[in-house]
Design an enzyme around this catalytic site. Structure first.
Site, PDB file in Angstrom:
ATOM      1  N   ASN A 201       0.775  -1.319   0.146  1.00 56.41           N
ATOM      2  CA  ASN A 201       0.083   0.252  -0.167  1.00 56.41           C
ATOM      3  C   ASN A 201       0.782   1.177   0.029  1.00 56.41           C
ATOM      4  O   ASN A 201       2.323   1.043  -0.280  1.00 56.41           O
ATOM      5  CB  ASN A 201      -1.220   0.005   1.124  1.00 56.41           C
ATOM      6  N   ALA A 202       0.272   2.515  -0.004  1.00 53.44           N
ATOM      7  CA  ALA A 202       0.931   3.700  -0.296  1.00 53.44           C
ATOM      8  C   ALA A 202       1.788   3.813   1.103  1.00 53.44           C
ATOM      9  O   ALA A 202       3.164   3.943   0.661  1.00 53.44           O
ATOM     10  CB  ALA A 202       0.118   4.828  -0.397  1.00 53.44           C
ATOM     11  N   GLU A 204       3.432   1.508   2.790  1.00 54.20           N
ATOM     12  CA  GLU A 204       4.495   0.549   2.766  1.00 54.20           C
ATOM     13  C   GLU A 204       5.549   0.818   1.606  1.00 54.20           C
ATOM     14  O   GLU A 204       6.535   0.678   1.942  1.00 54.20           O
ATOM     15  CB  GLU A 204       3.830  -0.938   2.461  1.00 54.20           C
ATOM     16  N   ASP A 271      -6.146  -7.592   1.969  1.00 53.74           N
ATOM     17  CA  ASP A 271      -6.522  -8.996   1.511  1.00 53.74           C
ATOM     18  C   ASP A 271      -7.578  -9.232   0.453  1.00 53.74           C
ATOM     19  O   ASP A 271      -7.275 -10.177  -0.134  1.00 53.74           O
ATOM     20  CB  ASP A 271      -6.750  -9.777   2.907  1.00 53.74           C
TER      21      ASP A 271
END
Length: 484
Positions: A201-202, A204, A271
């Site tokens: 995600n952004a 991470e 997920d």
């Protein structure tokens, strides 16, 4: 995504085989009310009402993939404890999921317990060991991955850093020859080698590159740099309401804008994105369509409580709603009404219900509905069908048909849902809704309100709203007839 494209993808998913490999967790949600502060310490006291237990992390990926029509092999690790037994029970209960679980008696099963009140998490308590699997346990994981991944189209690797995703397990996944997508919480993506897609995600991506990741330009710079830090063939970054951005080596970066949605619980949304993307790619769906499909699935997931699965039926409904005018999207079937009420109740919201013909909407109706809405957090309006209106009011009524009356009601800010009914009374809707407050006009006595005794039987209340003098549908029709 338009409905025809969605239905085409959904029809192609049946039988798509995928392997979900990674860290397996049990997610426990404890719901209750907070009405006081503890006398022992300045902390809230949660009065427990109910509890939900479900598979999390790679388990949630597997159950979402199966719910969408995939045939899923789940590889994970549990401890030799009661939570491990619970995880096995949950896997067995998931249709379409075949579990291949390795037990390490020296560690606990990863358990995350969230305490929730009023739709807000108060506290999360984790029980886990993060050390990497080794020795015989790792070898059993590697052998299991080799066995289950040999005939799948896609391998989804969920790396939460809890010990399953060792170098040996990564190599076994790559050796399968299947398309490999990694959802990684690790700071470095390099350890996965030349996988097909890494999906951070952004936040991470920002952590992995030490670069900002808010605007499109910042995302492009971070993705370009990330590709220099690893061998992945592509990096796909999820950006919540901003959508998804995809960087493929040797190609321009592409942005797929998202649609703002009401977010109830973001737990497990990544997920769901991974599962939908994986199942679509296993069914040979084009990457752009697979991304649109994954964004739609994620948008449904964030509107549900807990690490929830998304079904094809919910995706079809979401697609239809996205292409409706806002007012039309409020007009619901009894089943959708019940689903929305369940979401509201999970947030701790107070649900109100009223009903009527609402043939010619006038100032009195608007004032009445505004007062009704002031007594609750969400207001449902049951509206009589055309047949039902004729049975009550006689021939010549209604003046406006059901569709017109429902759309006008749904256009009011005080109305959250409009539920048509064909019966002579709304008792069926009331029993399905179980409202906290049942509202009717003050021209009724409380004892005359249909459903009043039922609502009071479980602790609900009946309230009578004031009627604005001088306004009624019958009077409005009489005035129109006089002028004619």
């Amino acid at each position: 995504m338009d409905l025809s494209a969605l239905q085409h993808i959904l029809s192609s998913l049946s039988g798509a085989r995928i392997a979900c490999v990674g860290d397996l967790m049990v997610d426990r949600f404890v719901y209750g009310d907070v009405t006081r502060v503890s006398p022992e310490a300045p902390i809230p006291v949660l009065a427990r009402k109910r509890e939900l237990v479900m598979l999390g992390a790679v388990g949630n990926v597997a159950r979402n993939a199966a719910a969408l029509g995939g045939e899923v092999c789940l590889v994970g690790m549990i401890g030799g404890d009661a939570e491990g037994v619970e995880a096995l029970r949950l896997i067995k209960a998931e249709a379409g999921v075949e579990g291949f679980v390795v037990t390490d008696a020296s560690r606990p099963t990863t358990l995350k317990t969230r305490f929730v009140s009023g739709g807000q998490q108060l506290l999360r308590v984790d029980m886990e060991t993060s050390g990497a699997a080794s020795g015989d346990v790792e070898q059993r994981l590697i052998r299991t991955v080799r066995d289950v991944a040999r005939d799948v189209g896609v391998v989804l690797l969920s790396d939460y850093g809890k010990g399953v995703v060792t170098d040996g397990v990564i190599e076994a996944c790559r050796a399968s020859g299947a398309v490999m997508i990694v959802d990684s919480k690790a700071r470095s993506f390099a350890r996965y080698g030349a996988v097909d897609i890494v999906k951070p995600n952004a936040a991470e991506l920002a952590h992995a590159t030490d670069m900002p990741t808010v605007s499109d330009a910042e995302i492009e710079a971070a993705l370009t740099h990330a590709l220099t830090l690893c061998e992945a063939k592509a990096i796909l970054v999820t950006r919540a309401a901003r959508g998804i951005s995809l960087a493929v080596r040797g190609e321009p970066i592409r942005h797929f804008p998202g649609v703002p949605r009401e977010v109830f619980d973001a737990s497990g949304a990544g997920d769901t994105t991974l599962a939908a993307l994986g199942v679509a790619l296993a069914a040979k769906v084009d990457i752009a369509d697979a991304i649109a499909f994954a964004m739609l699935a994620s948008g449904v997931a964030v509107g549900k409580a807990g690490t929830a699965v998304v079904t094809p039926e919910e995706m079809i409904e979401a697609s239809i709603s996205a292409h409706m005018a806002p007012a039309e999207a409020k007009i619901v079937t009894p089943q959708r009404m019940a689903d929305e009420i369940a979401r509201w109740r999970a947030k701790g919201l107070k649900v109100g219900f009223t009903n009527g013909c609402f043939d010619i909407l006038h100032k009195g109706h608007v004032a009445y509905l505004a007062q009704a809405r002031a007594w609750c957090d969400r207001l449902i309006v049951g509206v009589n069908s055309d047949r039902s209106v004729r049975a009550l009011k006689g021939e010549g009524r209604p003046v406006n048909d059901l569709e017109g009356r429902a759309v006008v009601l749904a256009g009011l800010g005080s109305v959250d849902l409009v539920a048509p009914f064909d019966e002579d009374t709304p008792i069926g809707l009331i029993e399905a809704a179980r409202p906290d407050v049942l509202i009717k006009g003050a021209d009724y006595a409380e004892s005359e309100v249909v459903g009043g005794d039922f609502v009071k039987s479980y602790g609900g209340e009946v309230r009578l709203a004031q009627i604005v003098d001088g306004y009624s549908t019958t009077a409005a029709i009489a005035r129109m007839q006089e002028k004619a």
